[in-house]
Design a protein around this motif. Structure first.
Motif, mmCIF file in Angstrom:
data_model
loop_
_atom_site.group_PDB
_atom_site.id
_atom_site.type_symbol
_atom_site.label_atom_id
_atom_site.label_comp_id
_atom_site.label_asym_id
_atom_site.label_seq_id
_atom_site.Cartn_x
_atom_site.Cartn_y
_atom_site.Cartn_z
ATOM 1 N N ASP A 1 7.747 -3.998 -2.455
ATOM 2 C CA ASP A 1 7.425 -5.007 -1.436
ATOM 3 C C ASP A 1 7.635 -6.428 -1.937
ATOM 4 O O ASP A 1 7.740 -7.363 -1.136
ATOM 5 N N ASP A 2 7.688 -6.600 -3.249
ATOM 6 C CA ASP A 2 7.768 -7.948 -3.827
ATOM 7 C C ASP A 2 9.118 -8.259 -4.457
ATOM 8 O O ASP A 2 9.252 -9.268 -5.160
ATOM 9 N N ILE A 3 10.122 -7.401 -4.229
ATOM 10 C CA ILE A 3 11.452 -7.626 -4.823
ATOM 11 C C ILE A 3 12.326 -8.330 -3.793
ATOM 12 O O ILE A 3 12.675 -7.748 -2.761
ATOM 13 N N PRO A 4 12.698 -9.601 -4.050
ATOM 14 C CA PRO A 4 13.424 -10.404 -3.043
ATOM 15 C C PRO A 4 14.758 -9.803 -2.609
ATOM 16 O O PRO A 4 15.160 -9.951 -1.455
ATOM 17 N N ILE A 5 15.475 -9.144 -3.523
ATOM 18 C CA ILE A 5 16.815 -8.654 -3.197
ATOM 19 C C ILE A 5 16.771 -7.502 -2.204
ATOM 20 O O ILE A 5 17.757 -7.214 -1.525
ATOM 21 N N LEU A 6 15.608 -6.835 -2.093
ATOM 22 C CA LEU A 6 15.473 -5.720 -1.150
ATOM 23 C C LEU A 6 15.113 -6.264 0.231
ATOM 24 O O LEU A 6 14.136 -6.999 0.388
ATOM 25 N N LYS A 7 15.903 -5.899 1.224
ATOM 26 C CA LYS A 7 15.600 -6.298 2.596
ATOM 27 C C LYS A 7 14.317 -5.597 3.059
ATOM 28 O O LYS A 7 13.883 -4.604 2.479
ATOM 29 N N ASP A 8 13.729 -6.108 4.116
ATOM 30 C CA ASP A 8 12.467 -5.543 4.626
ATOM 31 C C ASP A 8 12.615 -4.067 4.985
ATOM 32 O O ASP A 8 11.734 -3.251 4.684
ATOM 33 N N TYR A 9 13.749 -3.732 5.633
ATOM 34 C CA TYR A 9 13.908 -2.337 6.051
ATOM 35 C C TYR A 9 14.109 -1.419 4.850
ATOM 36 O O TYR A 9 13.725 -0.242 4.874
ATOM 37 N N MET A 10 14.696 -1.957 3.755
ATOM 38 C CA MET A 10 14.860 -1.161 2.542
ATOM 39 C C MET A 10 13.496 -0.867 1.926
ATOM 40 O O MET A 10 13.215 0.266 1.512
ATOM 41 N N ALA A 11 12.643 -1.898 1.858
ATOM 42 C CA ALA A 11 11.299 -1.709 1.312
ATOM 43 C C ALA A 11 10.496 -0.731 2.170
ATOM 44 O O ALA A 11 9.757 0.114 1.646
ATOM 45 N N ASP A 12 10.655 -0.824 3.480
ATOM 46 C CA ASP A 12 9.951 0.095 4.386
ATOM 47 C C ASP A 12 10.377 1.536 4.147
ATOM 48 O O ASP A 12 9.535 2.463 4.165
ATOM 49 N N ARG A 13 11.666 1.736 3.912
ATOM 50 C CA ARG A 13 12.148 3.096 3.692
ATOM 51 C C ARG A 13 11.647 3.658 2.368
ATOM 52 O O ARG A 13 11.347 4.852 2.266
ATOM 53 N N ILE A 14 11.578 2.808 1.354
ATOM 54 C CA ILE A 14 11.036 3.265 0.066
ATOM 55 C C ILE A 14 9.566 3.627 0.223
ATOM 56 O O ILE A 14 9.099 4.653 -0.285
ATOM 57 N N GLY A 15 8.824 2.772 0.952
ATOM 58 C CA GLY A 15 7.409 3.044 1.176
ATOM 59 C C GLY A 15 7.176 4.325 1.953
ATOM 60 O O GLY A 15 6.296 5.131 1.608
ATOM 61 N N SER A 16 7.976 4.545 2.990
ATOM 62 C CA SER A 16 7.807 5.767 3.793
ATOM 63 C C SER A 16 8.218 7.003 3.001
ATOM 64 O O SER A 16 7.680 8.090 3.207
ATOM 65 N N TRP A 17 9.163 6.859 2.101
ATOM 66 C CA TRP A 17 9.579 7.973 1.250
ATOM 67 C C TRP A 17 8.459 8.360 0.291
ATOM 68 O O TRP A 17 8.223 9.543 0.029
ATOM 69 N N LEU A 18 7.750 7.362 -0.222
ATOM 70 C CA LEU A 18 6.663 7.632 -1.157
ATOM 71 C C LEU A 18 5.450 8.231 -0.459
ATOM 72 O O LEU A 18 4.738 9.052 -1.031
ATOM 73 N N ASN A 19 5.219 7.853 0.797
ATOM 74 C CA ASN A 19 4.030 8.313 1.509
ATOM 75 C C ASN A 19 4.117 9.779 1.954
ATOM 76 O O ASN A 19 3.111 10.486 2.011
ATOM 77 N N LYS A 20 5.314 10.210 2.344
ATOM 78 C CA LYS A 20 5.518 11.606 2.776
ATOM 79 C C LYS A 20 4.600 11.999 3.941
ATOM 80 O O LYS A 20 4.005 13.089 3.968
ATOM 81 N N ASP A 21 4.469 11.124 4.918
ATOM 82 C CA ASP A 21 3.593 11.376 6.048
ATOM 83 C C ASP A 21 4.374 12.061 7.173
ATOM 84 O O ASP A 21 5.181 11.429 7.853
ATOM 85 N N LEU A 22 4.123 13.335 7.379
ATOM 86 C CA LEU A 22 4.862 14.087 8.395
ATOM 87 C C LEU A 22 4.430 13.749 9.820
ATOM 88 O O LEU A 22 5.064 14.183 10.784
ATOM 89 N N THR A 23 3.357 12.975 9.956
ATOM 90 C CA THR A 23 2.918 12.566 11.291
ATOM 91 C C THR A 23 3.444 11.188 11.671
ATOM 92 O O THR A 23 3.180 10.718 12.788
ATOM 93 N N ASP A 24 4.144 10.535 10.778
ATOM 94 C CA ASP A 24 4.673 9.194 11.038
ATOM 95 C C ASP A 24 5.811 9.287 12.061
ATOM 96 O O ASP A 24 6.851 9.892 11.797
ATOM 97 N N ILE A 25 5.622 8.698 13.233
ATOM 98 C CA ILE A 25 6.658 8.757 14.276
ATOM 99 C C ILE A 25 7.448 7.452 14.345
ATOM 100 O O ILE A 25 8.207 7.235 15.281
ATOM 101 N N ASP A 26 7.271 6.608 13.347
ATOM 102 C CA ASP A 26 7.985 5.332 13.325
ATOM 103 C C ASP A 26 9.005 5.311 12.194
ATOM 104 O O ASP A 26 10.178 5.591 12.400
#
Length: 422
Positions: free
Chosen positions: A242-267
């Protein structure tokens, strides 16, 4: 012989191309077309407002027909002539990537524009950049092979000054300078592609670029150091994305969602979760060709980046293994052609192309199975896309050109000559 005939005879080769490689490639293309039809007809019907369920299928047939034409022409060219275009191809690919970024910003399309609009069709410059890196490295590592393996002190100005400052305690060799010279251009290309919001393309370029440096006989210690550095960077990215400037917001979101592994996430995990549902519901033998449920707007991009999930749902574990098996045969045959190539350049070119294809398949499957974060990367020969299809088949043409001059049994290659020694 007149000048024109001499030029043509030097540009084209007439030896037979490798039959096994060609047949495996055609098998992948045919398999890919069948799965593209199955995975795209619902989305095609929606996109064309009910006019056609075959829109993407017919377009892909056109791309493949053009690609096969390009492949045949390239297969007849003398691959050694490619050396003259290595630098031009690399710089040209940079220009196209940067032009796409600039046009996207001017048109207000944000920072995720990866395609250059040419009217009737679009091109994705990062696809061209991949091959440009392969060609640049193959040419340079062949030309400068002696420097690459040299342990002599480098005569580059900064290296000489460093040796003088340290009283000879730090000596930079020619091999080290050569290695870092090509590593710099590989890294620079990856940065340009990353700026174009194609993270997976940048990672792919870095991976097969490093593989080519290894095949160019770079010093092993630098790969060990590089591997350790890569692990450190990976740990930092995972913990502070979340704090790495070179990563776009959507890239950080995808990394976060990959780490969470939430099968109920519909977003953020909608696409990935439904990809897993598709693979899981396919079981061992699948639901049957054409019977996928997830392609009905559950798996986004089911006909492009996530087509492998539809293969798993319709053809099951067996179908997935068949696809991966065909890719394995293609890659192994391509590497074999490289090992039997006439020269170092041909070997490096064949190896680089096969490493690019192999790593792209591995990354695509890893994303579809949620082994890696969701990034847009196509599955060669299967995913819909003009740029990917044309560039991939063009590369196959160059590899077949290597095979025409390689030391291969003539029994297994097309040839005009009726009398060939086996």
């Amino acid at each position: 012989m007149n000048k024109k005939n001499k030029l043509l005879s030097g540009l084209f080769v007439s030896n037979g191309m490798d039959i096994p490689f060609f047949i495996i490639m055609l098998g992948l293309m045919a398999f890919g077309l069948v799965m593209l039809l199955s995975s795209s007809y619902a989305y095609s019907y929606y996109e064309t407002d009910g006019e056609s369920s075959l829109h993407f299928f017919f377009r892909e047939i056109i791309f493949m027909a053009l690609g096969l034409t390009v492949m045949y022409v390239f297969s007849r060219l003398d691959y050694k002539k490619l050396k003259y275009f290595a630098n031009i191809a690399l710089v040209g690919s940079w220009g196209l990537v940067l032009l796409t970024i600039i046009i996207g910003k001017i048109q207000g399309e944000g920072e995720i524009n990866r395609w250059l609009d040419l009217g009737p069709f679009d091109i994705q410059p990062s696809e061209i950049a991949k091959f440009a890196v392969v060609l640049f490295c193959a040419t340079g590592l062949d030309k400068n092979h002696k420097k690459m393996v040299s342990s002599r002190p480098s005569r580059v100005t900064w290296a000489v000054k460093l040796a003088d400052i340290t009283n000879g305690k730090v000596v930079v060799t020619e091999g080290t300078v050569t290695l870092f010279f090509y590593a710099f251009f590989i890294g620079l290309t990856a940065v340009f592609v990353l700026l174009g919001s194609h993270l997976s393309g940048a990672i792919l370029i870095l991976l097969f670029g490093v593989a080519m440096l290894w095949m160019g006989e770079g010093r092993a210690r630098w790969f060990v150091i590089g591997g350790i550095a890569a692990v450190i960077v990976l740990v930092i990215v995972i913990n502070f994305y979340d704090d790495i400037p070179i990563l776009k917001d959507y890239m950080a979101d995808r990394i976060g969602s990959w780490l969470n592994k939430d099968l109920t996430d519909i977003d953020k995990r909608w696409q990935t979760n439904h990809s897993l549902f598709a693979l899981g519901s396919g079981g061992f033998f699948g639901s049957g060709l054409g019977n996928s449920k997830q392609k009905y707007f559950y798996v986004s991009e089911s006909h492009t980046d996530f087509i492998f999930s539809i293969i798993g749902e319709e053809l099951g574990f067996v179908g997935c293994c068949l696809v991966l098996g065909l890719f394995a045969l293609l890659i192994l045959r391509g590497i074999y052609i490289g090992m039997r190539a006439r020269d170092r350049f041909g070997a490096l070119l064949a190896f680089g192309i096969m490493m690019q294809i192999g790593l792209q398949v591995a990354l695509n499957v890893a994303v579809v199975t949620d082994t890696l974060p969701n990034t847009g990367i196509s599955l060669p020969f299967f995913s819909y896309g003009g740029s990917s299809t044309l560039v991939t088949l063009g590369e196959m043409g160059f590899l077949l050109s290597v095979s025409r001059q390689a030391d291969l049994p003539r029994l297994y290659s097309f040839s005009k000559s009726k009398k060939q020694k086996v």
